[in-house]
Scaffold this motif. Structure first.
Motif, short mmCIF file in Angstrom:
data_model
loop_
_atom_site.label_atom_id
_atom_site.label_comp_id
_atom_site.label_asym_id
_atom_site.label_seq_id
_atom_site.Cartn_x
_atom_site.Cartn_y
_atom_site.Cartn_z
N MET A 62 0.81 -1.22 0.00
CA MET A 62 0.00 0.00 0.00
C MET A 62 0.84 1.26 0.00
SD MET A 62 -3.33 -1.04 2.23
CE MET A 62 -4.20 0.43 1.72
N ARG A 63 2.14 1.15 0.27
CA ARG A 63 3.00 2.34 0.22
C ARG A 63 3.39 2.70 -1.21
NH1 ARG A 63 7.89 2.26 4.42
NH2 ARG A 63 8.41 4.16 3.26
N TYR A 64 3.25 1.75 -2.14
CA TYR A 64 3.62 2.03 -3.53
C TYR A 64 2.62 2.98 -4.16
CZ TYR A 64 7.26 -1.49 -3.47
OH TYR A 64 8.41 -2.18 -3.20
N PRO A 65 3.04 3.73 -5.20
CA PRO A 65 2.10 4.63 -5.89
C PRO A 65 0.82 3.89 -6.25
CG PRO A 65 4.32 4.99 -6.71
CD PRO A 65 4.40 3.81 -5.76
N GLN A 66 -0.30 4.56 -5.98
CA GLN A 66 -1.61 3.91 -6.07
C GLN A 66 -2.31 4.30 -7.37
OE1 GLN A 66 -4.95 5.26 -3.40
NE2 GLN A 66 -4.49 3.34 -2.37
N GLN A 103 1.49 3.09 9.31
CA GLN A 103 2.67 2.50 8.66
C GLN A 103 3.24 3.39 7.56
OE1 GLN A 103 -0.40 1.46 8.16
NE2 GLN A 103 -0.74 0.71 6.10
N TRP A 104 2.53 4.49 7.26
CA TRP A 104 3.03 5.38 6.21
C TRP A 104 4.15 6.24 6.75
CZ3 TRP A 104 0.65 6.74 1.24
CH2 TRP A 104 -0.21 5.76 0.80
N GLY A 108 6.11 8.04 2.33
CA GLY A 108 4.76 7.68 1.91
C GLY A 108 3.90 8.93 1.76
N VAL A 126 4.44 10.49 -1.54
CA VAL A 126 3.74 9.74 -2.58
C VAL A 126 2.27 10.13 -2.57
CG1 VAL A 126 3.02 7.45 -3.35
CG2 VAL A 126 5.36 7.83 -2.57
N SER A 167 -0.13 11.75 -5.53
CA SER A 167 -1.39 11.17 -5.98
C SER A 167 -2.46 12.25 -6.07
CB SER A 167 -1.84 10.06 -5.03
OG SER A 167 -0.86 9.06 -4.98
N LEU A 171 4.84 6.58 -13.52
CA LEU A 171 5.32 6.63 -12.14
C LEU A 171 5.58 8.08 -11.80
CD1 LEU A 171 7.90 3.77 -11.46
CD2 LEU A 171 5.75 4.22 -10.25
N PRO A 172 5.43 8.47 -10.54
CA PRO A 172 5.74 9.85 -10.16
C PRO A 172 7.15 10.22 -10.65
CG PRO A 172 4.69 8.72 -8.34
CD PRO A 172 4.92 7.69 -9.42
N PHE A 220 11.90 1.36 -4.52
CA PHE A 220 11.31 1.84 -3.26
C PHE A 220 11.79 1.00 -2.08
CE2 PHE A 220 8.38 3.38 -6.47
CZ PHE A 220 8.05 4.64 -6.02
N PHE A 237 10.29 -1.36 -0.41
CA PHE A 237 9.32 -1.51 0.68
C PHE A 237 9.21 -2.97 1.16
CE2 PHE A 237 6.88 2.40 -1.02
CZ PHE A 237 7.72 3.24 -0.32
#
Lengths: 418, 216
Positions: free
Chosen positions: A131-135, B3-4, B8, B11, B15, B54-55, B62, B64
């Motif tokens: 869920m931390r990845y770009p959504q 958890q962010w 995060g 990001v 968005s 992607l941004p 990343f 993660f």
């Protein structure tokens, strides 16, 4: 539609004041009393206080669309009530279901996705990490390739059948998650890779092979549906979502992706979801859902109460891109008119079409046919029989017809008119 | 969501930028999907081979997730391919398979694999064009699929209960019932991929392509 569940209040209760209800010991507070009284529609809603706010909303008691379960005890599928719906989005609790070993109960905190095979770095992801990845979010249809199988057999063509029973293995949602391409970039795909194996964490460990190009292009690791976390029957906490592909490839409860240089030839891509064509060959990996449309109104068991103006309504979609045109015939397929399409017209999503029809009260047959951006036109059943024989079990996207009798009764099929 | 991390949050901000861009497009009456045609919003960069951007400030990685150890991969990497990759060490015979079958499989598939109530496993019908009933014997193109499927999903109410040898044995028995292997056959990582299934050559890859005037 009558509501079986809503509690009934006696007529006398309506003339009781809220304090009277409290005094009678039915409830403790005024708020409870208002809640109780408002459960059945009063004669004059301007003279009775309305219900209070609630944490979870609910449908009007008289509006209770339900999924159709054909064989309740053993059924592994349920169908979306297409005739009850408007627009294109399917409420998540009415999205069709198809399971191969029931719905597993999986804890969000415990679920992991393993990505390995022909990659530079095999990795395992917890849900909080994914869920931390770009959504990303996309509105896309999902259709089981067995949808419509009940109307392909030449000998057993039903007439008294609803659009839900026929084509209810179709739903549309806004799917939210992380692009598969983002995760594959993270693990680094090795040269020579051409397929992925997607595997579920249900007790069938349901597995499908999908071309690498496809999942790179537009597939999503989905954890959201229509604004909320994906529901257990749709793969909670994580499913693969392959836009435009047969539903079975969008593996639910996804726990593993293996990058490979060949398909794995699992049971559900060999003994099932394959198409014996009648010329001695069996078509395999028929993954894309071709263009299709269905009229949802009027359809069985609706009875048109009167002649005159009626709006024919339905849904059209294509797994190859956008629907560019939907035509409707109101004379059994002799003449066709362009239907109006409600935008936005999204690729690999359903589009709502409508066509105004001045019914003269005589017997007739209405049909629809969709064209997609590749120029493909939804075929007739005869064209499919010609191309594939009559014994395939999947991908039956032929034109659907509804007969309107002079009584106003609507039944499936061409009837004896054509 | 706790958890962010700060990263995060960045990001999340991006968005929002993308969302605004999309909203503007829709407001301008553009019903085409800019994303899906391979373009991306100004806040994102196009990536080769994908409709998703992607941004623009996304890192190369990343990081993660966690790197998966060989043991972690081995724990779940249980699929079996037609070339035999994935088949474990072990073996089972037709005779051993008969006993396994009669305990674990008979209730759903019947004594001879023909009685149901679930999928029919055996059918002697030789089909010229299309089989009436699609069974292991007349339809399944690869014998290895039996290992992949039985190990994962069978028996239906107690999946995973069979040992490696028992899976090989029950496969040998089902293949024998279909007259594909002899009564003294033993299945293992060498012999199973070598079994040639009767329907193998009937399978062809999808040739539908869309397009005007094409019905396939």
């Amino acid at each position: 539609m009558p509501s079986a569940e809503s509690p009934k209040l006696s007529r006398r209760t309506w003339i009781t004041t809220t304090s009277g209800v409290i005094a009678a010991g039915l409830v403790k507070t005024q708020a409870d009393a208002i809640q109780l009284i408002a459960q059945e529609a009063p004669t004059d809603p301007t003279k009775v206080p309305g219900r209070l706010v609630s944490e979870i909303g609910s449908r009007a008691p008289s509006e209770q669309p339900k999924r159709l379960i054909r064989a309740p005890a053993l059924s592994s599928s349920s169908r979306t009530p297409l005739a009850d719906l408007m627009g294109t989005i399917t409420p998540a609790d009415l999205h069709f279901e198809r399971h191969h070993a029931g719905i597993p109960d999986i804890r969000f905190e415990d679920h992991e996705l393993l990505v390995h095979g022909m990659v530079e770095r095999p990795m395992v992801f917890r849900m909080s990490e994914l869920m931390r990845y770009p959504q990303v979010s996309r509105i896309r249809f999902l259709e089981c390739s067995g949808n419509g199988g009940g109307v392909y057999n030449r000998e057993r063509m039903p007439t008294e059948v609803t659009v839900q029973a026929l084509d209810g293995l179709l739903s549309t949602s806004e799917w939210t998650g992380v692009a598969v391409s983002t995760i594959l970039r993270e693990v680094g795909v090795r040269p020579g890779a051409s397929w992925v194996l997607a595997e579920g964490g249900d007790s069938a460990v349901m597995s499908r092979s999908v071309p690498l190009d496809k999942v790179m292009k537009d597939s999503i690791l989905a954890y959201g549906q229509n604004g909320e976390r994906i529901r257990p029957e749709q793969g909670y906490p994580l499913r693969l979502f392959n836009p435009g592909y047969e539903g079975n490839t969008s593996v639910k409860w996804l726990r593993r992706i293996e990058v490979t240089d060949q398909p794995t030839h699992t049971r559900d891509e060999t003994s099932k979801y394959t198409d014996p064509l009648g010329d001695g060959t069996v078509r395999q990996f028929s993954l894309v859902m071709d263009a299709k449309s269905v009229i949802t109104f009027p359809s069985y068991p609706y009875v048109l109460p009167d002649k005159g103006w009626w709006e024919i309504r339905g849904l059209a979609w294509s797994g190859r891109g956008r629907v560019t045109r939907v035509e409707v015939s109101t004379d059994g397929g002799r003449n066709w008119s362009d239907a109006a399409l409600e935008g936005p017209i999204l690729e690999k999503s359903t589009v709502r079409f409508r066509h105004l029809f001045d019914w003269n009260g005589r017997d007739t047959v209405i049909l629809s046919r969709a064209t997609d951006e590749t120029g493909y036109v939804q075929p007739t059943v005869e064209q499919l029989w010609e191309a594939r024989g009559t014994r395939t079990s999947y991908h039956q996207n032929h034109q659907r017809a509804w007969k309107i009798a002079r009584t106003g009764e609507v039944t499936f099929g061409l009837g004896d008119l054509v | 969501m706790s958890q962010w991390s700060n990263r995060g949050a960045d990001v999340a901000k991006l968005s929002v930028v993308s969302l605004v861009a999309v909203t503007l497009m829709v407001a301008c009456g553009d019903t085409s999907e800019t994303f899906s045609s391979g373009q991306v919003t100004s806040a994102e960069i196009a990536m080769p081979g994908t409709a998703f951007g992607l941004p623009a400030n996304a890192p190369d990685r990343f990081d993660f997730g966690a790197e998966a150890s060989e043991q972690r991969v081995a724990m779940w990497d249980i699929d079996v391919r037609p070339d035999g990759v994935g088949l474990p060490e072990g073996n089972g015979s037709v005779q051993e398979g008969r006993e396994i079958y009669n305990v674990h499989c008979v209730a759903c598939h019947g004594l001879t694999g023909t009685e149901g109530p679930n999928d029919r496993l055996v059918d002697s019908e030789q089909w010229e064009n299309v089989p009436t009933t699609r069974t292991v014997g007349n339809y399944w193109p690869y014998a290895t699929t039996l290992y992949d499927y039985i190990r994962k999903a069978m028996p239906q109410l107690t999946p995973g209960i069979l040992t490696v040898d028992e899976v090989y044995a029950v496969i040998a028995y089902v293949l024998w019932m279909n007259e594909i292997v002899p009564e003294d056959a033993v299945m293992d990582a060498e012999t199973l991929p070598a079994v040639v299934m009767p329907a193998r050559d009937k399978f062809v890859i999808d040739d539908r392509v869309g397009g005007a005037g094409i019905v396939r």
